[in-house]
Structure formats: structure tokens, C-alpha cells
Write a protein that holds these residues in place. Structure first.
Motif: not given
Length: 339
Positions: A279-286
Motif C-alpha cells: 500500500t502507500t505511506p499515506e494509508t499506513v499513517v491513516l
């Protein structure tokens, strides 16, 4: 999107346009991610919005819907009303779009005007005026959720409740919530309402962690300096007040620009987890927010469609973080052991 005239219905409305008895509009309670419209409408100056600002709003709405995001969060002050206005223009020219989205907006902040500084205003007449103005700009007949943007020290809870009740009975607003309020403030308003407040929007992120620190600093000297209103998360969970997290991507501090050693270390961990999970880093943060049992719905406020799409997995998938991975992110960002 089509250029033809659209309609002004309401997503998920109950039969005959009546609010659901529980006061929670469809979409808000189940939303995994909310799109925050603060970046729309162009400048915050007095100049009118441009055609390019409408094009941006259209591109943002398309990216959000493609990513599984259908709740759009506004405020009457965003770009001095122009964020609502450009969104309303897109709604008016796109048949069927209003039925696909849930509209949430906020009132209660008055921007600086001449020599008079910015202030808060939750008088009944002001609430009604701001709602009517938002309805006009959004080109719709009803707001799905209205949030009180900030606490007004001069507000009378009974008067505020009367204004909300009147708006609900007239069918102008379906559900209500608050923003940046403590458990005690919510309870004081709720005592005068016959329907539940359904949302509390707070700043919460992997960078702004006082909300989670509050739960572990009990009986420590550090608790006094934490600042987050103790018991607010617990109150919201116990009373089914949905938590929405503004600033959820932390202004890119873990996905693009790092300023401290802890942020650099956390960004490396975020990238590694994103790669491992496809997935994306943005998704991990969310996901870090969503993994908390309080059912936090992150508010994504970027004006860039490609970054909205980077949040797709947070909107469409359960958070794929183990207990240990969640703690690894927290403690790396924290930069210090737990008490």
C-alpha cells in the motif's frame, strides 16, 4: 462530470425527507475516511473564485469518490465561503451527484473583519444565518451534518440547542455534531437536545498524539502538561459520538517532509510497512488512527487528487496493522519510552 443541471436531494435520506430517528445521517457513521474541503475555492482573500477553482473541486470530488470517500467536510469560513461555492457549482451541473455524497459543514467561527479580530459566535440567530448561507452556496436543500466549529464562551447551551432543534424540524439539517470540544462541553449541550450529537472532530494524527497520550499518562507528572481534555475519547465511545480526525496526514511529516529525528525515523518505518503490505505511506499513517478502537475517521484535506488516491486503501480496507506494528509507529514517533 456532466455540465447539465443537477438536483438537490440528500444522500441516504429517510422516507419523506425525515431525519433518521437516531439522528445519525447515513454515510457519516460508516465512513472510513472523510474528505476535508479546506483546500478548495482558491485564496482566502475577498477576490471571487475562478473557473480553475471549480475545475479543481471537480477533480477532487472525482478522486475522492473513486477512492471510496463520499463524505465531504466543509466550513462556512473555508476560503471565505468559496470552498462551499465551488463545490455547489459542481453539484449543480452534475446530475445525481448530490445523492452520492454526504455534505457536512461547520459554523461558529467569524473571521477578522477590518479592525475587529476573529472570534467565535454561536448565538441562535448567527447559527441560522450561517446555515442558510451555506445552503445557498452549496446549492442544496439540506445539510446532512452541521458541526459547531469551536466552543463559544458566551454561548448559552439551551439557546444553541433550540436553534439546532428548529433547523432539524424544518428539514434544513439532518444531524448535528461538534468540533474541538471536550466531553463536558458535549454533555452540556446534549442535556438540552432530544436527539444525539453524532460527531466530534478533533485534531488527531501520528504527529498530534495528545489524544492517545491522555490515556497512558494517568498518575504521572506529565499528565498536567498534555492538554487533551481527559475523558473525551471515552465519552465519545460510550455515547456513539463518531470521532473524526482533522490534520490526519500530519501535513506530510511522515510521507514527504520531515523536520525532526523522530519524524525521519517514523517516515522510514511508515515506508517499510507500506512496502510490506502493498500500500502507500499515506494509508499506513491513516491506518494508525483507524486501528484504534474508538473508530476514528481520518479527515484528508489535501487539494491534490493523486494524494487523495494514495489514501484509497484506508477508505476501502480494514487497517492492516498488528498490535506490535501500531505500537512501533507510536513509540518511534514519540521518541521516548512509555511511563
Amino acid at each position: 462530470m456532466s455540465q447539465n443541471a443537477g438536483v438537490t436531494g440528500v444522500a441516504g435520506a429517510a422516507p419523506d425527507g425525515e431525519p433518521r430517528q437516531d439522528g445519525a445521517p447515513d454515510g457519516v457513521d460508516t465512513a472510513r475516511v472523510v474528505y476535508g474541503c479546506m483546500a478548495l475555492g482558491g485564496s482566502w482573500g475577498p477576490d471571487p473564485y475562478r473557473p480553475a477553482d471549480v475545475d479543481q473541486a471537480e477533480a477532487v470530488i472525482e478522486a475522492a469518490l473513486e477512492s471510496g470517500i463520499s463524505v465531504f467536510d466543509h466550513a462556512d469560513i473555508y476560503s471565505r465561503g468559496k470552498a462551499e461555492a465551488v463545490f455547489g457549482e459542481v453539484l449543480s451541473r452534475t446530475p445525481g451527484l448530490r445523492e452520492r455524497v454526504t455534505l457536512q459543514t461547520k459554523c461558529g467561527i467569524r473571521l477578522a473583519d477590518g479592525d475587529r479580530p476573529g472570534r467565535y459566535d454561536l448565538r441562535a440567530a448567527t447559527i441560522r444565518q450561517r446555515v442558510e448561507e451555506s445552503l445557498g452556496r452549496l446549492r442544496t436543500d439540506v445539510i446532512d451534518v452541521l458541526l459547531l466549529h469551536r466552543p463559544d464562551p458566551l454561548a448559552d447551551a439551551e439557546e444553541v440547542a433550540g436553534a439546532l432543534t428548529s433547523l432539524r424540524r424544518q428539514g434544513l439539517v439532518r444531524g448535528f455534531g461538534v468540533s474541538n470540544m471536550s466531553a463536558a462541553q458535549i454533555a452540556a449541550l446534549q442535556a438540552h437536545l432530544d436527539f444525539p450529537l453524532v460527531v466530534n472532530q478533533l485534531e488527531m494524527s501520528l504527529d498530534r498524539r495528545d489524544w492517545v497520550e491522555d490515556g497512558v499518562l494517568v498518575n504521572t507528572a506529565a499528565a498536567a502538561g498534555n492538554g487533551f481534555p481527559t475523558g473525551t475519547l471515552e465519552y465519545c465511545r460510550a455515547h456513539d459520538v463518531r470521532l473524526q480526525a482533522w490534520g490526519a496526514l500530519a501535513q506530510g511529516r511522515f510521507t514527504g517532509r520531515q523536520e525532526t529525528e523522530e519524524q525521519h525515523a517514523t517516515a522510514r518505518l511508515v515506508r517499510a510497512l507500506a512496502e510490506a503490505k502493498g500500500t502507500t505511506p499515506e494509508t499506513v499513517v491513516l491506518w494508525w488512527l483507524q486501528r484504534h478502537p474508538a473508530r476514528i475517521a481520518p479527515v484528508v484535506g489535501t487539494g491534490r487528487p493523486e494524494r487523495i488516491r494514495a489514501c484509497r486503501d484506508a477508505a476501502r480496507r480494514e487497517p492492516d496493522l498488528s498490535h506490535d506494528e501500531w505500537y512501533d509507529l507510536w513509540l518511534t514517533a514519540r521518541g521516548a519510552p512509555l511511563p
